[in-house]
Design a protein around this motif. Structure first.
Motif, mmCIF file in Angstrom:
data_model
loop_
_atom_site.group_PDB
_atom_site.id
_atom_site.type_symbol
_atom_site.label_atom_id
_atom_site.label_comp_id
_atom_site.label_asym_id
_atom_site.label_seq_id
_atom_site.Cartn_x
_atom_site.Cartn_y
_atom_site.Cartn_z
ATOM 1 N N LYS A 1 -2.317 -4.155 5.471
ATOM 2 C CA LYS A 1 -2.814 -3.201 6.568
ATOM 3 C C LYS A 1 -4.146 -3.912 7.315
ATOM 4 O O LYS A 1 -4.283 -3.611 8.404
ATOM 5 C CB LYS A 1 -3.446 -2.115 5.957
ATOM 6 C CG LYS A 1 -2.335 -1.181 5.156
ATOM 7 C CD LYS A 1 -1.187 -0.652 6.455
ATOM 8 C CE LYS A 1 -0.609 0.507 5.585
ATOM 9 N NZ LYS A 1 0.183 -0.036 4.445
ATOM 10 N N GLY B 1 0.610 -1.207 -0.120
ATOM 11 C CA GLY B 1 0.020 0.065 0.153
ATOM 12 C C GLY B 1 0.836 1.454 0.122
ATOM 13 O O GLY B 1 1.824 1.120 -0.197
ATOM 14 N N ARG C 1 -4.738 1.805 0.480
ATOM 15 C CA ARG C 1 -4.666 0.674 1.635
ATOM 16 C C ARG C 1 -4.276 -0.627 1.008
ATOM 17 O O ARG C 1 -5.015 -1.336 0.464
ATOM 18 C CB ARG C 1 -5.779 0.639 2.431
ATOM 19 C CG ARG C 1 -5.803 -0.119 3.665
ATOM 20 C CD ARG C 1 -7.268 -0.052 4.257
ATOM 21 N NE ARG C 1 -7.209 -0.790 5.667
ATOM 22 C CZ ARG C 1 -7.720 -2.010 5.902
ATOM 23 N NH1 ARG C 1 -7.913 -2.534 4.769
ATOM 24 N NH2 ARG C 1 -7.589 -2.783 7.029
#
Length: 288
Positions: free
Chosen positions: A250, A241, A246
């Motif tokens: 994550k 990311g 994102r």
């Protein structure tokens, strides 16, 4: 028995399925993100729920005004004029989407049927829903995600594998930004066997299949003609990311499984190819 929706959930998020079902871990993920960017001052998950409900109400010709009053009472919409403005924005979006949907599927009540298949050592059971004279139609009032394509594909294989289903072996997946259609599969049981092998592996160890990242690699290496090294480099960027996007890493489930071990290896490349190749061999058309 293995339910088809369990198989779909596994391939949507193998790490989460592994940690839930093998270790009993339920990590807090915060608010689910349905859209990457929203233009409204409305929680993304609530916006998605309201839109999906509006689509159902419109298809069933129910009273739209009463639904606004109900949503206002529940607090999912902002109070006052802002809530009314947001509601009408969503209503216009769903109206346009519903008109698009009418070009794909007739305005009929969908059929459903129970299916029970024996494949290798697995008894694969479940319900095939959203069956029409044109085949199976899957609808999602959101931008297309890789996990949605995988879910449509697995149900499509299920549809093709059961010789007793009296509906065309065609699946059409309609979402906000595209229409994807899968054609007839000649060897659905063989493909399901391969998926079940990965499912079994993924119950033992975290499977090196990361839907969005795996698709990025497959798309570049096997559809765009990039070298393996170029495709892996792009997949690593997708996985990690950036400030604006994102990455899958994550996600707390992926972090727990892979933060200290890079999953983008030769096994990752092999699984990505084996899962996505038959899928895209049967895509009749994708309309953006």
């Amino acid at each position: 028995n293995l339910q088809v929706d369990q198989l779909c959930r596994f391939f949507s998020h193998p790490a989460k399925f592994f940690l839930h079902n093998r270790l009993g871990l339920d990590l807090k993920e915060g608010t689910a993100v349905i859209e990457d960017k929203e233009n409204f001052n409305l929680d993304a998950l609530n916006r998605y729920r309201i839109s999906q409900n509006l689509l159902k109400i419109r298809s069933n010709e129910m009273n739209m005004g009463k639904y606004f009053e109900l949503q206002s009472a529940t607090g999912e919409l902002p109070h006052g004029s802002l809530g009314r403005i947001l509601y009408h924005e969503l209503d216009r979006e769903t109206e346009a989407f519903a008109k698009r949907l009418e070009t794909v599927v007739p305005r009929l009540q969908p059929n459903r049927r129970e299916v029970d298949l024996q494949i290798s050592d697995f008894r694969l059971c479940g319900e095939l829903s959203d069956l029409y004279p044109v085949g199976r139609v899957q609808v999602r009032f959101a931008r297309r995600k890789t996990r949605d394509i995988l879910t449509a594909w697995i149900n499509h294989l299920f549809l093709n594998a059961d010789i007793h289903v009296d509906f065309p072996p065609i699946t059409t997946f309609v979402c906000k930004d595209s229409v994807t259609r899968f054609d007839t599969v000649e060897n659905p049981v063989d493909i399901l066997k391969d998926l079940l092998i990965y499912f079994w592996e993924g119950l033992t160890i975290p499977l090196h299949f990361l839907p969005e990242t795996s698709f990025e690699y497959f798309h570049l290496a096997h559809q765009r003609g990039k070298t393996k090294e170029q495709a892996i480099y792009a997949a690593q960027k997708k996985w990690l990311g950036s400030e604006y996007n994102r990455g899958e890493l994550k996600d707390p489930y992926y972090q727990l499984c892979f933060e200290k071990k890079d999953p983008i290896d030769d096994r990752f490349c092999e699984i990505s190819k084996n899962i996505f190749s038959p899928l895209f061999e049967h895509v009749e058309e994708i309309i953006e």
